[in-house]
Design an enzyme around this catalytic site. Structure first.
Site, mmCIF file in Angstrom:
data_model
loop_
_atom_site.group_PDB
_atom_site.id
_atom_site.type_symbol
_atom_site.label_atom_id
_atom_site.label_comp_id
_atom_site.label_asym_id
_atom_site.label_seq_id
_atom_site.Cartn_x
_atom_site.Cartn_y
_atom_site.Cartn_z
ATOM 1 N N GLU A 1 2.412 -4.325 5.443
ATOM 2 C CA GLU A 1 1.841 -2.992 5.294
ATOM 3 C C GLU A 1 2.566 -2.271 4.171
ATOM 4 O O GLU A 1 3.787 -2.396 4.019
ATOM 5 C CB GLU A 1 1.957 -2.203 6.595
ATOM 6 C CG GLU A 1 1.194 -0.901 6.593
ATOM 7 C CD GLU A 1 1.032 -0.312 7.989
ATOM 8 O OE1 GLU A 1 0.188 0.592 8.154
ATOM 9 O OE2 GLU A 1 1.739 -0.764 8.904
ATOM 10 N N ASP B 1 4.001 -4.321 -12.049
ATOM 11 C CA ASP B 1 4.795 -4.176 -10.829
ATOM 12 C C ASP B 1 5.360 -5.525 -10.378
ATOM 13 O O ASP B 1 5.253 -5.899 -9.206
ATOM 14 C CB ASP B 1 3.950 -3.553 -9.717
ATOM 15 C CG ASP B 1 4.797 -2.922 -8.614
ATOM 16 O OD1 ASP B 1 5.989 -2.649 -8.865
ATOM 17 O OD2 ASP B 1 4.265 -2.698 -7.510
#
Length: 242
Positions: A57, A177
Site C-alpha cells: 500500500e 522514481d
C-alpha cells in the site's frame, strides 16, 4: 464526469473485445497485447480485494495478489483517484503511456487496466520475492541471504532497464522514481523496474524538460531538485544511490 483517455487511443481492438494490441510510434502494431479488464473480474481474482491478499500500500493506492480465470498470478494496483482534483489520474495515465508498448526482461509486465466510473486499476505480473527494499532493507534474515551475486545481478538488470528506457525505446522514458521499493524481484530474484506513475516521455532530440520536482528524497538528483530541469541523468543519479 466523463473522462477521456488519449493514451488508450494508441490501441486497436482484436476479435476479442477485451484484448487490444498496442501500436508503435509509427502507427504499426507492436505485437504487445494489452487487456481491458472489468472491475468484477478483478474483484473475483483477488477474493473481493480481501485484506489477506493485500501485498502493499502506498500514497497512490493498494496492491493485491490475484489469480485470473486462466490461472495467471497477477498483482492488481487499485489507484486512489479523485476525479475533481485529478489525483491519481495522472499517475494512471503515465503508467499506461510508459508501459503499454515497452517490452524488456527487466521491466515489470503490464497486462492491462480497468476503467469503470471512478475505478482505476492496473494489472501486472505477480513478483514472488516482493521488492529489493523488502529483501535487502527489511529483515536481517532476508538481507543476509542476499549475497553479492544476487546484488550484482540486480544492479545489472536495473542498468539494462534504464539503458532501454533512455536510449532504445521511442519516445524515451525517464522513470523519475528509481528506488529500492520500485525494483521488484521475481521467483529467481531477477529485477523488474516498476511504478511508472511519475514517468515522463522524451521525444527524440529532447535533452531535458522543465517540470515540477517529484520523486523520493534521498534519491533525487540535486540538479533536478534545484533547477526543475529533468534529464536522463536524474535516473542515473538515483541508480547510483540504489
Amino acid at each position: 464526469m466523463k473522462m477521456c483517455f488519449p493514451c488508450l487511443q494508441c490501441f486497436c481492438s482484436t476479435s476479442d473485445d477485451k484484448v487490444v494490441v498496442s501500436k508503435n510510434d509509427k502507427g504499426g502494431e507492436s505485437g504487445k497485447k494489452f487487456r481491458l479488464f472489468s472491475y468484477h473480474e478483478l474483484k473475483v481474482a483477488c477474493d473481493g480485494f480481501s485484506s489477506k491478499n493485500k501485498v502493499g500500500e502506498g500514497g497512490c493506492g493498494a496492491v493485491y495478489k490475484g489469480r485470473l480465470t486462466d490461472g495467471t498470478m497477477v498483482a492488481i494496483k487499485v489507484l486512489s483517484v479523485e476525479l475533481e482534483s485529478m489525483r491519481g489520474e495522472r499517475e494512471f495515465i503515465s503508467e499506461i503511456a510508459a508501459l503499454s508498448d515497452a517490452q524488456h526482461e527487466n521491466l515489470v509486465n503490464l497486462h492491462g487496466c480497468c476503467v469503470e466510473e471512478a475505478t482505476r486499476c492496473l494489472v501486472y505480473d505477480y513478483m514472488e520475492n516482493n521488492s529489493l527494499a523488502y529483501q535487502f532493507l527489511g529483515r536481517e534474515q532476508n538481507r543476509n541471504s542476499f549475497d553479492w551475486t544476487k546484488r550484482k545481478n540486480v544492479l545489472l538488470g536495473v542498468a539494462k532497464a534504464l539503458a532501454y528506457l533512455h536510449e532504445e525505446i521511442n519516445p524515451h522514458i525517464v522513470h523519475r522514481d528509481i528506488k529500492a521499493s520500485n525494483v521488484l524481484l521475481d521467483h529467481n530474484f531477477n529485477p523488474k523496474v516498476a511504478d511508472f506513475g511519475l514517468a515522463r516521455l522524451f521525444q527524440e532530440g529532447t535533452s531535458h524538460i522543465s517540470t515540477r520536482v517529484a520523486g523520493t528524497l534521498g534519491y533525487l538528483s540535486p540538479e533536478y531538485a534545484v533547477s526543475e530541469r529533468l534529464t536522463r541523468k536524474s535516473d542515473v543519479y538515483s541508480f547510483g544511490v540504489l
